[in-house]
Scaffold this motif. Sequence first.
Motif, PDB file in Angstrom:
ATOM      1  N   VAL A   1       0.889  -1.067   0.160  1.00 36.59           N
ATOM      2  CA  VAL A   1       0.440   0.511   0.114  1.00 36.59           C
ATOM      3  C   VAL A   1       0.662   1.158  -0.189  1.00 36.59           C
ATOM      4  CG1 VAL A   1      -1.881  -0.836   1.406  1.00 36.59           C
ATOM      5  CG2 VAL A   1      -0.247  -0.345   2.743  1.00 36.59           C
ATOM      6  N   ASP A   2       0.071   2.407  -0.635  1.00 42.53           N
ATOM      7  CA  ASP A   2       1.064   3.453  -0.597  1.00 42.53           C
ATOM      8  C   ASP A   2       1.097   3.974   0.816  1.00 42.53           C
ATOM      9  OD1 ASP A   2       2.609   5.098  -1.678  1.00 42.53           O
ATOM     10  OD2 ASP A   2       1.540   5.851  -3.629  1.00 42.53           O
ATOM     11  N   THR A   3       1.464   4.468   1.440  1.00 42.37           N
ATOM     12  CA  THR A   3       1.289   4.738   2.841  1.00 42.37           C
ATOM     13  C   THR A   3       2.567   5.145   3.019  1.00 42.37           C
ATOM     14  OG1 THR A   3       2.128   2.780   4.000  1.00 42.37           O
ATOM     15  CG2 THR A   3      -0.891   3.531   3.884  1.00 42.37           C
ATOM     16  N   GLU A   4       3.675   5.216   2.659  1.00 44.53           N
ATOM     17  CA  GLU A   4       5.101   5.917   2.617  1.00 44.53           C
ATOM     18  C   GLU A   4       4.863   7.037   3.192  1.00 44.53           C
ATOM     19  OE1 GLU A   4       6.844   4.327   4.988  1.00 44.53           O
ATOM     20  OE2 GLU A   4       7.936   2.939   3.781  1.00 44.53           O
ATOM     21  N   VAL A   5       4.606   8.182   1.990  1.00 46.43           N
ATOM     22  CA  VAL A   5       4.238   9.184   1.728  1.00 46.43           C
ATOM     23  C   VAL A   5       3.598   9.791   3.154  1.00 46.43           C
ATOM     24  CG1 VAL A   5       3.354  11.194   0.399  1.00 46.43           C
ATOM     25  CG2 VAL A   5       4.582   9.557  -0.668  1.00 46.43           C
ATOM     26  N   LEU A   6       2.545   8.523   3.006  1.00 40.52           N
ATOM     27  CA  LEU A   6       1.528   9.359   4.163  1.00 40.52           C
ATOM     28  C   LEU A   6       2.346   9.492   5.865  1.00 40.52           C
ATOM     29  CD1 LEU A   6      -1.838   7.202   3.844  1.00 40.52           C
ATOM     30  CD2 LEU A   6      -1.571   9.912   3.235  1.00 40.52           C
TER      31      LEU A   6
ATOM     32  N   THR B   1       2.967  12.859   7.742  1.00 43.68           N
ATOM     33  CA  THR B   1       2.405  12.750   9.197  1.00 43.68           C
ATOM     34  C   THR B   1       3.476  12.991  10.244  1.00 43.68           C
ATOM     35  OG1 THR B   1       1.415  10.633   9.454  1.00 43.68           O
ATOM     36  CG2 THR B   1       2.318  11.547  11.367  1.00 43.68           C
ATOM     37  N   THR B   2       5.030  12.353   9.917  1.00 46.35           N
ATOM     38  CA  THR B   2       6.373  12.974  10.813  1.00 46.35           C
ATOM     39  C   THR B   2       6.845  14.186  11.217  1.00 46.35           C
ATOM     40  OG1 THR B   2       7.037  10.666  10.205  1.00 46.35           O
ATOM     41  CG2 THR B   2       8.244  12.183  11.091  1.00 46.35           C
ATOM     42  N   GLU B   3       6.566  14.972   9.184  1.00 44.07           N
ATOM     43  CA  GLU B   3       6.685  16.375   9.184  1.00 44.07           C
ATOM     44  C   GLU B   3       6.042  17.252   9.510  1.00 44.07           C
ATOM     45  OE1 GLU B   3       7.934  18.422   5.090  1.00 44.07           O
ATOM     46  OE2 GLU B   3       5.206  17.536   4.847  1.00 44.07           O
TER      47      GLU B   3
ATOM     48  N   PHE C   1      -0.860   9.486  11.385  1.00 49.63           N
ATOM     49  CA  PHE C   1      -0.767   8.350  11.279  1.00 49.63           C
ATOM     50  C   PHE C   1      -1.753   7.033  10.781  1.00 49.63           C
ATOM     51  CE2 PHE C   1       1.470   4.061   9.211  1.00 49.63           C
ATOM     52  CZ  PHE C   1       1.624   4.605   7.526  1.00 49.63           C
ATOM     53  N   PHE C   2      -2.527   7.365  11.411  1.00 50.06           N
ATOM     54  CA  PHE C   2      -3.691   6.623  11.671  1.00 50.06           C
ATOM     55  C   PHE C   2      -4.925   6.980  10.935  1.00 50.06           C
ATOM     56  CE2 PHE C   2      -7.814   5.704  13.366  1.00 50.06           C
ATOM     57  CZ  PHE C   2      -8.055   4.204  13.238  1.00 50.06           C
ATOM     58  N   ARG C   3      -4.937   8.332  11.596  1.00 49.38           N
ATOM     59  CA  ARG C   3      -6.319   8.989  11.105  1.00 49.38           C
ATOM     60  C   ARG C   3      -5.863   9.573   9.150  1.00 49.38           C
ATOM     61  NH1 ARG C   3      -4.819  12.554  15.212  1.00 49.38           N
ATOM     62  NH2 ARG C   3      -2.950  14.206  13.704  1.00 49.38           N
ATOM     63  N   ARG C   4      -4.995   9.350   8.660  1.00 44.76           N
ATOM     64  CA  ARG C   4      -4.668   9.300   7.208  1.00 44.76           C
ATOM     65  C   ARG C   4      -4.830   7.965   6.959  1.00 44.76           C
ATOM     66  NH1 ARG C   4      -0.654  13.437   9.211  1.00 44.76           N
ATOM     67  NH2 ARG C   4      -0.880  15.472   7.635  1.00 44.76           N
ATOM     68  N   VAL C   5      -4.421   6.854   7.588  1.00 50.48           N
ATOM     69  CA  VAL C   5      -4.621   5.276   6.812  1.00 50.48           C
ATOM     70  C   VAL C   5      -6.298   5.743   6.370  1.00 50.48           C
ATOM     71  CG1 VAL C   5      -4.280   3.091   7.099  1.00 50.48           C
ATOM     72  CG2 VAL C   5      -2.232   4.807   7.664  1.00 50.48           C
ATOM     73  N   GLU C   6      -6.363   5.666   7.466  1.00 50.46           N
ATOM     74  CA  GLU C   6      -8.376   5.644   8.111  1.00 50.46           C
ATOM     75  C   GLU C   6      -9.010   6.405   6.364  1.00 50.46           C
ATOM     76  OE1 GLU C   6     -10.992   4.366  10.573  1.00 50.46           O
ATOM     77  OE2 GLU C   6      -9.096   3.208   9.357  1.00 50.46           O
TER      78      GLU C   6
END
Length: 228
Positions: free
Chosen positions: A16-21, A25-27, A86-91
């Motif tokens: 899944v394309d989550t590395e950008v997410l 988040t870290t940023e 991260f959870f918010r973005r993934v959801e």
Amino acid sequence: MSGLGAVLFDMDGTLVDTEVLWWRTTEEVAAGLGHALTDADAPEVVGRAVEDTAAHLVRVSRAGDAEAVAAGAAGVVVAAELTAGFFRRVEAGAPMRPGARRLLAELEAQGVPFALVSASPRVVVDSVVGGSLAQVPFAFTLSADDTPRTKPHPDPYRAAAERLGLVPRACVAVEDSPDGAASAEAAGCRVLVVPSLLPVPRSPRRAFADSLEDVSAADLRGLGAVAD
């Protein structure tokens, strides 16, 4: 032992394309600590466990506060912020990587067992598996919460192989990051690297592909056949 016993897939940046997410988040969390994230931070962010990235952000943003860093209290708070963000973005949606759905369906059709081995927290893994990967019949999923140590340590891949009743050398791990590849290789797996955000060093036990679109079940069987 020869042949392919199972395929162990990383999740973030691989299926899944989550590395950008995760980077965004870290940023955001880093900015709240007064630190502007740059490419120099990438090795401590991409493919790392939440706790590792949190510790890094605490170090770079509070370098003079040695007592707080040593106590670890700040790291716990930052880790919680990272996980929640991260959870918010993934959801909100985490699309599958090109070629992932076709490769998984091909393995399923050929009866090749496959499992998910992630360095993300269980809450994030469950969100993705219940969303983007909802129709994927994984044998099981492993998260960062399921082993004493997560990637880059070998624990996750050793645990996955054991759960399948296999030795690691009978498994091919599919990874996208340096830490993930190091984890799988240290466990004894053959590794297929499909890089995402960071370059991954080459080694004799690592094969490389530009995209999962270029990978077939036959290719993975071929890697398994030379795993000895």
